[in-house]
Design a protein around this motif. Structure first.
Motif, PDB file in Angstrom:
ATOM      1  N   ASP A  54       0.346  -1.118   0.089  1.00 28.20           N
ATOM      2  CA  ASP A  54       0.150   0.400   0.350  1.00 28.20           C
ATOM      3  C   ASP A  54       0.813   1.238   0.027  1.00 28.20           C
ATOM      4  O   ASP A  54       2.171   1.346   0.509  1.00 28.20           O
ATOM      5  CB  ASP A  54      -0.820  -0.308   1.104  1.00 28.20           C
ATOM      6  CG  ASP A  54      -2.543   1.269   1.202  1.00 28.20           C
ATOM      7  OD1 ASP A  54      -1.987   1.631   0.147  1.00 28.20           O
ATOM      8  OD2 ASP A  54      -2.766   1.325   2.065  1.00 28.20           O
ATOM      9  N   VAL A  55       0.492   2.252  -0.522  1.00 27.29           N
ATOM     10  CA  VAL A  55       1.382   3.042   0.135  1.00 27.29           C
ATOM     11  C   VAL A  55       1.110   4.469   1.169  1.00 27.29           C
ATOM     12  O   VAL A  55       1.740   4.904   1.744  1.00 27.29           O
ATOM     13  CB  VAL A  55       0.802   4.716  -1.846  1.00 27.29           C
ATOM     14  CG1 VAL A  55       1.194   5.743  -1.169  1.00 27.29           C
ATOM     15  CG2 VAL A  55       0.750   3.786  -2.718  1.00 27.29           C
ATOM     16  N   THR A  82      -3.643   0.512  -3.959  1.00 24.67           N
ATOM     17  CA  THR A  82      -4.100   1.562  -2.968  1.00 24.67           C
ATOM     18  C   THR A  82      -5.180   2.126  -3.987  1.00 24.67           C
ATOM     19  O   THR A  82      -4.903   2.274  -4.828  1.00 24.67           O
ATOM     20  CB  THR A  82      -2.201   2.176  -3.144  1.00 24.67           C
ATOM     21  OG1 THR A  82      -2.175   3.500  -2.792  1.00 24.67           O
ATOM     22  CG2 THR A  82      -1.833   2.574  -4.871  1.00 24.67           C
ATOM     23  N   ALA A  83      -4.583   3.716  -2.976  1.00 25.36           N
ATOM     24  CA  ALA A  83      -6.152   4.206  -2.963  1.00 25.36           C
ATOM     25  C   ALA A  83      -5.390   5.356  -4.093  1.00 25.36           C
ATOM     26  O   ALA A  83      -6.069   5.606  -4.155  1.00 25.36           O
ATOM     27  CB  ALA A  83      -6.696   4.425  -1.806  1.00 25.36           C
ATOM     28  N   THR A  89       2.500  10.033  -7.726  1.00 26.92           N
ATOM     29  CA  THR A  89       3.008   8.609  -6.791  1.00 26.92           C
ATOM     30  C   THR A  89       2.475   7.796  -7.794  1.00 26.92           C
ATOM     31  O   THR A  89       3.802   6.568  -7.821  1.00 26.92           O
ATOM     32  CB  THR A  89       1.556   8.800  -6.237  1.00 26.92           C
ATOM     33  OG1 THR A  89       1.096   9.881  -5.090  1.00 26.92           O
ATOM     34  CG2 THR A  89       2.014   7.117  -4.960  1.00 26.92           C
ATOM     35  N   ILE A  90       1.744   7.695  -8.825  1.00 26.08           N
ATOM     36  CA  ILE A  90       2.252   6.442  -9.721  1.00 26.08           C
ATOM     37  C   ILE A  90       3.015   6.577 -10.213  1.00 26.08           C
ATOM     38  O   ILE A  90       4.246   5.549 -10.923  1.00 26.08           O
ATOM     39  CB  ILE A  90       0.613   6.599 -11.207  1.00 26.08           C
ATOM     40  CG1 ILE A  90      -0.695   6.514 -10.278  1.00 26.08           C
ATOM     41  CG2 ILE A  90       0.734   5.287 -12.034  1.00 26.08           C
ATOM     42  CD1 ILE A  90      -1.864   7.042 -10.918  1.00 26.08           C
ATOM     43  N   LYS A  91       3.408   7.757 -10.802  1.00 20.19           N
ATOM     44  CA  LYS A  91       4.959   7.272 -11.788  1.00 20.19           C
ATOM     45  C   LYS A  91       6.384   7.183 -10.899  1.00 20.19           C
ATOM     46  O   LYS A  91       7.006   6.418 -11.032  1.00 20.19           O
ATOM     47  CB  LYS A  91       5.433   9.920 -11.871  1.00 20.19           C
ATOM     48  CG  LYS A  91       5.932   9.786 -13.028  1.00 20.19           C
ATOM     49  CD  LYS A  91       6.321  11.029 -13.374  1.00 20.19           C
ATOM     50  CE  LYS A  91       7.622  11.561 -13.854  1.00 20.19           C
ATOM     51  NZ  LYS A  91       8.855  11.796 -13.282  1.00 20.19           N
ATOM     52  N   PRO A 105     -10.920   0.720  -5.820  1.00 24.45           N
ATOM     53  CA  PRO A 105     -11.506  -0.975  -5.456  1.00 24.45           C
ATOM     54  C   PRO A 105     -10.671  -1.350  -6.479  1.00 24.45           C
ATOM     55  O   PRO A 105     -11.247  -0.997  -7.905  1.00 24.45           O
ATOM     56  CB  PRO A 105     -12.455  -1.004  -4.700  1.00 24.45           C
ATOM     57  CG  PRO A 105     -12.961   0.001  -6.253  1.00 24.45           C
ATOM     58  CD  PRO A 105     -11.586   1.743  -5.296  1.00 24.45           C
ATOM     59  N   PHE A 106     -10.987  -2.823  -6.795  1.00 22.43           N
ATOM     60  CA  PHE A 106      -9.698  -3.350  -7.308  1.00 22.43           C
ATOM     61  C   PHE A 106     -10.791  -4.523  -8.190  1.00 22.43           C
ATOM     62  O   PHE A 106     -11.542  -5.375  -6.586  1.00 22.43           O
ATOM     63  CB  PHE A 106      -8.303  -3.273  -8.139  1.00 22.43           C
ATOM     64  CG  PHE A 106      -7.703  -4.213  -6.621  1.00 22.43           C
ATOM     65  CD1 PHE A 106      -7.603  -5.409  -6.956  1.00 22.43           C
ATOM     66  CD2 PHE A 106      -7.894  -3.190  -5.607  1.00 22.43           C
ATOM     67  CE1 PHE A 106      -7.155  -6.360  -5.529  1.00 22.43           C
ATOM     68  CE2 PHE A 106      -7.407  -3.916  -4.966  1.00 22.43           C
ATOM     69  CZ  PHE A 106      -7.229  -5.141  -4.744  1.00 22.43           C
ATOM     70  N   THR A 107     -10.950  -5.271  -9.351  1.00 21.10           N
ATOM     71  CA  THR A 107     -11.085  -6.476  -9.337  1.00 21.10           C
ATOM     72  C   THR A 107     -10.512  -7.648  -9.051  1.00 21.10           C
ATOM     73  O   THR A 107      -9.372  -7.515  -9.228  1.00 21.10           O
ATOM     74  CB  THR A 107     -12.592  -6.451 -10.890  1.00 21.10           C
ATOM     75  OG1 THR A 107     -11.589  -6.220 -11.521  1.00 21.10           O
ATOM     76  CG2 THR A 107     -13.109  -5.397 -10.836  1.00 21.10           C
ATOM     77  N   TYR A 108     -11.094  -9.210  -8.717  1.00 19.49           N
ATOM     78  CA  TYR A 108     -10.196 -10.350  -9.139  1.00 19.49           C
ATOM     79  C   TYR A 108     -10.136  -9.765 -10.264  1.00 19.49           C
ATOM     80  O   TYR A 108      -8.599 -10.860 -10.755  1.00 19.49           O
ATOM     81  CB  TYR A 108     -10.991 -11.664  -8.842  1.00 19.49           C
ATOM     82  CG  TYR A 108      -9.906 -12.765  -8.502  1.00 19.49           C
ATOM     83  CD1 TYR A 108      -9.423 -12.905  -7.676  1.00 19.49           C
ATOM     84  CD2 TYR A 108     -10.611 -13.173  -9.426  1.00 19.49           C
ATOM     85  CE1 TYR A 108      -8.650 -14.222  -7.747  1.00 19.49           C
ATOM     86  CE2 TYR A 108      -9.552 -14.896  -9.992  1.00 19.49           C
ATOM     87  CZ  TYR A 108      -8.332 -14.830  -9.147  1.00 19.49           C
ATOM     88  OH  TYR A 108      -7.541 -15.754  -9.168  1.00 19.49           O
TER      89      TYR A 108
END
Length: 240
Positions: A54-55, A82-83, A89-91, A105-108
Motif C-alpha cells: 500500500d502507499v 493502493t487508493a 505517486t503513480i510516476k 477498488p479493483f476486481t479479482y
C-alpha cells in the motif's frame, strides 16, 4: 511455493488481498503487516518473492519504502495496491520499478492479471542464467509467448477426462517450479489426487511442453520427475 508479504493497514482490504492470493493459487502468504516498520522486522528475517504494498501507511509511506530499498539495492518485486491515484505517486512507483499498480477498488480479474504478470516474470528470471532478445521481450513486453492462463490460450477440446480449468491451474503451478518436480509435488500444491495430476503431466509431456527423467532413490523404485523443456515451450501455442 512463492512467498508473499501483504502490507496493508486496513484489515478489510488486507483480508480481501489475502483471499485473492489464495484464490489465485501457487502462493503462500508469509506475513501480513500494517506498517513499513513491521515490514522491516519481517524482512530482517525472511526475504519474500513478492510484496503487495500500500502507499498510505502509518509512518513511512509505501513510496518512501520503495526509495529506501532501491538505495539499499535490495531486489524485491513489488505490486502496489493502493487508493493513491495521483499521477506523481503513480510516476514515482513506476520509476522505482514496481511490477504493477492496482488502484482500489479493483476486481479479482484485474488482480489476476497482475499476478499473471508477476508469475511470468518470476518463471523466466528464476529459470534462466542469460537471455536472448526474444526472452527479454517476454519479460518486458510479454510478447513472443502467449499467456498460459487465459481461456483463449487453451484448446477448446482436451482429451477425455481432462478439465480446462484444472489444466490452467496445473500450468500455473508448473511455471513456478525452478527445478525438477514429481507428480506428488504438483498434486500437493494444487490439492488434487496424484492420479488426476499424473494424467495432466503425461498430457503436457506428450505435447513436448515437459520433459521427464527417472530419479533414482537410495531405497525403493525410481520415480519420474518433470521439468519444462525450454526448447519446446512454443508447443503451448497449440492450445490456441
Amino acid at each position: 511455493m512463492i512467498e508473499v508479504i501483504i502490507v496493508e493497514d486496513d484489515p478489510m482490504v488486507a483480508m480481501i488481498n489475502q483471499q485473492f492470493v489464495e484464490r489465485y493459487g501457487g502462493f503462500r502468504i508469509v506475513a501480513t503487516v500494517r506498517s513499513i516498520s513491521e515490514l522491516w522486522n519481517v524482512l530482517n528475517k525472511n526475504k519474500p518473492d513478492l510484496i503487495l504494498l500500500d502507499v498510505y501507511l502509518p509512518g513511512e509511506t509505501g513510496i518512501e519504502f520503495l526509495q529506501n530499498i532501491r538505495q539499499k539495492q535490495l531486489s524485491i518485486p513489488i505490486i502496489m495496491i493502493t487508493a493513491a491515484n495521483d499521477i506523481p505517486t503513480i510516476k514515482k512507483a513506476l520509476e522505482y520499478g514496481v511490477i504493477d499498480f492496482l488502484i482500489k477498488p479493483f476486481t479479482y480479474e484485474r488482480f489476476k492479471l497482475a499476478m499473471e504478470k508477476f508469475s511470468h516474470y518470476y518463471s523466466l528470471t528464476t529459470k534462466l542464467k542469460e537471455a536472448d532478445q526474444e526472452t527479454l521481450d517476454q519479460i518486458l513486453t510479454k510478447e513472443g509467448k502467449p499467456s498460459l492462463h487465459s481461456d483463449d490460450d487453451l484448446a477448446s477440446t482436451l482429451p477425455k477426462g481432462l478439465s480446462k480449468l484444472t489444466l490452467k491451474k496445473i500450468l500455473r503451478v508448473v511455471e513456478q517450479q525452478t527445478s525438477y518436480f514429481s507428480t506428488e509435488d504438483i498434486a500437493k500444491l494444487i490439492d488434487i489426487s496424484r492420479i488426476s495430476t499424473k494424467k495432466y503431466l503425461l498430457y503436457l509431456n506428450e505435447l513436448g511442453y515437459l520433459r521427464e527423467e527417472l530419479k533414482y532413490l537410495t531405497v525403493g523404485r525410481p520415480i519420474t520427475v518433470y521439468q519444462i523443456a525450454p526448447e519446446n515451450e512454443h508447443v503451448i501455442k497449440s492450445f490456441k
